[in-house]
Scaffold this motif. Structure first.
Motif, PDB file in Angstrom:
ATOM      1  N   TYR A  92       0.840  -1.195   0.000  1.00  0.00           N
ATOM      2  CA  TYR A  92       0.000   0.000   0.000  1.00  0.00           C
ATOM      3  C   TYR A  92       0.877   1.248   0.000  1.00  0.00           C
ATOM      4  N   PRO A  93       0.394   2.315  -0.608  1.00  0.00           N
ATOM      5  CA  PRO A  93       1.146   3.572  -0.580  1.00  0.00           C
ATOM      6  C   PRO A  93       1.257   4.158   0.835  1.00  0.00           C
ATOM      7  N   SER A  94       0.251   3.857   1.679  1.00  0.00           N
ATOM      8  CA  SER A  94       0.293   4.365   3.057  1.00  0.00           C
ATOM      9  C   SER A  94      -0.382   3.363   3.977  1.00  0.00           C
ATOM     10  N   ALA A  95      -0.047   3.443   5.253  1.00  0.00           N
ATOM     11  CA  ALA A  95      -0.644   2.551   6.249  1.00  0.00           C
ATOM     12  C   ALA A  95      -2.143   2.783   6.359  1.00  0.00           C
ATOM     13  N   PHE A  96      -2.582   4.000   6.093  1.00  0.00           N
ATOM     14  CA  PHE A  96      -4.003   4.321   6.205  1.00  0.00           C
ATOM     15  C   PHE A  96      -4.840   3.546   5.187  1.00  0.00           C
ATOM     16  N   GLU A  97      -4.287   3.330   4.016  1.00  0.00           N
ATOM     17  CA  GLU A  97      -5.021   2.572   3.001  1.00  0.00           C
ATOM     18  C   GLU A  97      -5.150   1.106   3.397  1.00  0.00           C
ATOM     19  N   SER A  98      -4.127   0.547   4.014  1.00  0.00           N
ATOM     20  CA  SER A  98      -4.226  -0.838   4.476  1.00  0.00           C
ATOM     21  C   SER A  98      -5.227  -0.946   5.622  1.00  0.00           C
ATOM     22  N   LEU A  99      -5.266   0.047   6.469  1.00  0.00           N
ATOM     23  CA  LEU A  99      -6.229   0.043   7.572  1.00  0.00           C
ATOM     24  C   LEU A  99      -7.665   0.075   7.072  1.00  0.00           C
ATOM     25  N   GLN A 100      -7.897   0.771   5.985  1.00  0.00           N
ATOM     26  CA  GLN A 100      -9.248   0.818   5.424  1.00  0.00           C
ATOM     27  C   GLN A 100      -9.694  -0.593   5.021  1.00  0.00           C
ATOM     28  N   ASP A 101      -8.829  -1.318   4.325  1.00  0.00           N
ATOM     29  CA  ASP A 101      -9.161  -2.693   3.945  1.00  0.00           C
ATOM     30  C   ASP A 101      -9.333  -3.580   5.178  1.00  0.00           C
ATOM     31  N   TRP A 102      -8.446  -3.425   6.145  1.00  0.00           N
ATOM     32  CA  TRP A 102      -8.506  -4.235   7.363  1.00  0.00           C
ATOM     33  C   TRP A 102      -9.818  -3.991   8.102  1.00  0.00           C
ATOM     34  N   HIS A 103     -10.250  -2.742   8.167  1.00  0.00           N
ATOM     35  CA  HIS A 103     -11.510  -2.417   8.851  1.00  0.00           C
ATOM     36  C   HIS A 103     -12.716  -2.996   8.121  1.00  0.00           C
ATOM     37  N   ILE A 104     -12.662  -3.061   6.815  1.00  0.00           N
ATOM     38  CA  ILE A 104     -13.755  -3.678   6.060  1.00  0.00           C
ATOM     39  C   ILE A 104     -13.824  -5.167   6.392  1.00  0.00           C
ATOM     40  N   LEU A 105     -12.661  -5.835   6.385  1.00  0.00           N
ATOM     41  CA  LEU A 105     -12.629  -7.255   6.716  1.00  0.00           C
ATOM     42  C   LEU A 105     -13.110  -7.489   8.142  1.00  0.00           C
ATOM     43  N   ARG A 106     -12.711  -6.645   9.040  1.00  0.00           N
ATOM     44  CA  ARG A 106     -13.124  -6.756  10.453  1.00  0.00           C
ATOM     45  C   ARG A 106     -14.637  -6.537  10.598  1.00  0.00           C
ATOM     46  N   ALA A 107     -15.184  -5.593   9.862  1.00  0.00           N
ATOM     47  CA  ALA A 107     -16.628  -5.347   9.911  1.00  0.00           C
ATOM     48  C   ALA A 107     -17.388  -6.580   9.438  1.00  0.00           C
ATOM     49  N   LEU A 108     -16.868  -7.242   8.410  1.00  0.00           N
ATOM     50  CA  LEU A 108     -17.497  -8.476   7.949  1.00  0.00           C
ATOM     51  C   LEU A 108     -17.451  -9.554   9.029  1.00  0.00           C
ATOM     52  N   ALA A 109     -16.349  -9.625   9.751  1.00  0.00           N
ATOM     53  CA  ALA A 109     -16.218 -10.614  10.830  1.00  0.00           C
ATOM     54  C   ALA A 109     -17.232 -10.338  11.936  1.00  0.00           C
ATOM     55  N   PHE A 110     -17.373  -9.090  12.322  1.00  0.00           N
ATOM     56  CA  PHE A 110     -18.318  -8.737  13.381  1.00  0.00           C
ATOM     57  C   PHE A 110     -19.755  -9.003  12.952  1.00  0.00           C
ATOM     58  N   LYS A 111     -19.994  -8.864  11.678  1.00  0.00           N
ATOM     59  CA  LYS A 111     -21.329  -9.118  11.137  1.00  0.00           C
ATOM     60  C   LYS A 111     -21.625 -10.615  11.083  1.00  0.00           C
ATOM     61  N   GLY A 112     -20.593 -11.428  11.149  1.00  0.00           N
ATOM     62  CA  GLY A 112     -20.763 -12.871  11.100  1.00  0.00           C
ATOM     63  C   GLY A 112     -20.776 -13.425   9.690  1.00  0.00           C
ATOM     64  N   SER A 113     -20.216 -12.689   8.758  1.00  0.00           N
ATOM     65  CA  SER A 113     -20.191 -13.113   7.363  1.00  0.00           C
ATOM     66  C   SER A 113     -19.256 -14.304   7.184  1.00  0.00           C
ATOM     67  N   ASN A 114     -19.728 -15.300   6.458  1.00  0.00           N
ATOM     68  CA  ASN A 114     -18.871 -16.453   6.180  1.00  0.00           C
ATOM     69  C   ASN A 114     -17.870 -16.162   5.060  1.00  0.00           C
ATOM     70  N   LEU A 115     -17.965 -14.979   4.442  1.00  0.00           N
ATOM     71  CA  LEU A 115     -17.036 -14.611   3.375  1.00  0.00           C
ATOM     72  C   LEU A 115     -15.606 -14.457   3.880  1.00  0.00           C
ATOM     73  N   ILE A 116     -15.432 -14.199   5.170  1.00  0.00           N
ATOM     74  CA  ILE A 116     -14.081 -13.945   5.674  1.00  0.00           C
ATOM     75  C   ILE A 116     -13.396 -15.189   6.225  1.00  0.00           C
ATOM     76  N   GLU A 117     -14.113 -16.303   6.296  1.00  0.00           N
ATOM     77  CA  GLU A 117     -13.534 -17.502   6.896  1.00  0.00           C
ATOM     78  C   GLU A 117     -12.142 -17.842   6.360  1.00  0.00           C
ATOM     79  N   PRO A 118     -11.905 -17.834   5.051  1.00  0.00           N
ATOM     80  CA  PRO A 118     -10.554 -18.161   4.564  1.00  0.00           C
ATOM     81  C   PRO A 118      -9.509 -17.096   4.913  1.00  0.00           C
ATOM     82  N   TYR A 119      -9.951 -15.936   5.348  1.00  0.00           N
ATOM     83  CA  TYR A 119      -9.037 -14.814   5.573  1.00  0.00           C
ATOM     84  C   TYR A 119      -9.002 -14.364   7.039  1.00  0.00           C
ATOM     85  N   TYR A 120      -9.599 -15.135   7.919  1.00  0.00           N
ATOM     86  CA  TYR A 120      -9.685 -14.755   9.327  1.00  0.00           C
ATOM     87  C   TYR A 120      -8.307 -14.507   9.930  1.00  0.00           C
TER      88      TYR A 120
END
Length: 74
Positions: free
Chosen positions: A35-63
């Motif tokens: 990533y060009p900056s740490a902030f951009e990686s955090l944006q992706d990480w927060h999206i993945l984390r939001a999916l985990a909190f929601k209980g989405s099975n889409l993140i299982e391979p990436y937990y």
């Protein structure tokens, strides 16, 4: 005061509309950690984390990318 610019609004993502391909692409970016900056990686990480909190099975391979502890909000 708290208004978002149109550029910020364009970056908002509705996690309910993400597909398995979208999540795979996001996870690939996180795994590559190119990533060009740490902030951009955090944006992706927060999206993945939001999916985990929601209980989405889409993140299982990436937990492992979340590195969540037992005492975390989950």
């Amino acid at each position: 005061m708290g208004t978002k610019s149109s550029k910020e609004k364009d970056k908002e993502i509705d996690i309910d509309k993400l597909t398995a391909a979208d999540v795979a692409e996001l996870a690939a970016r996180l795994e590559a950690d190119d990533y060009p900056s740490a902030f951009e990686s955090l944006q992706d990480w927060h999206i993945l984390r939001a999916l985990a909190f929601k209980g989405s099975n889409l993140i299982e391979p990436y937990y492992h990318l979340l590195d969540m502890e037992a005492f975390d909000e989950c």
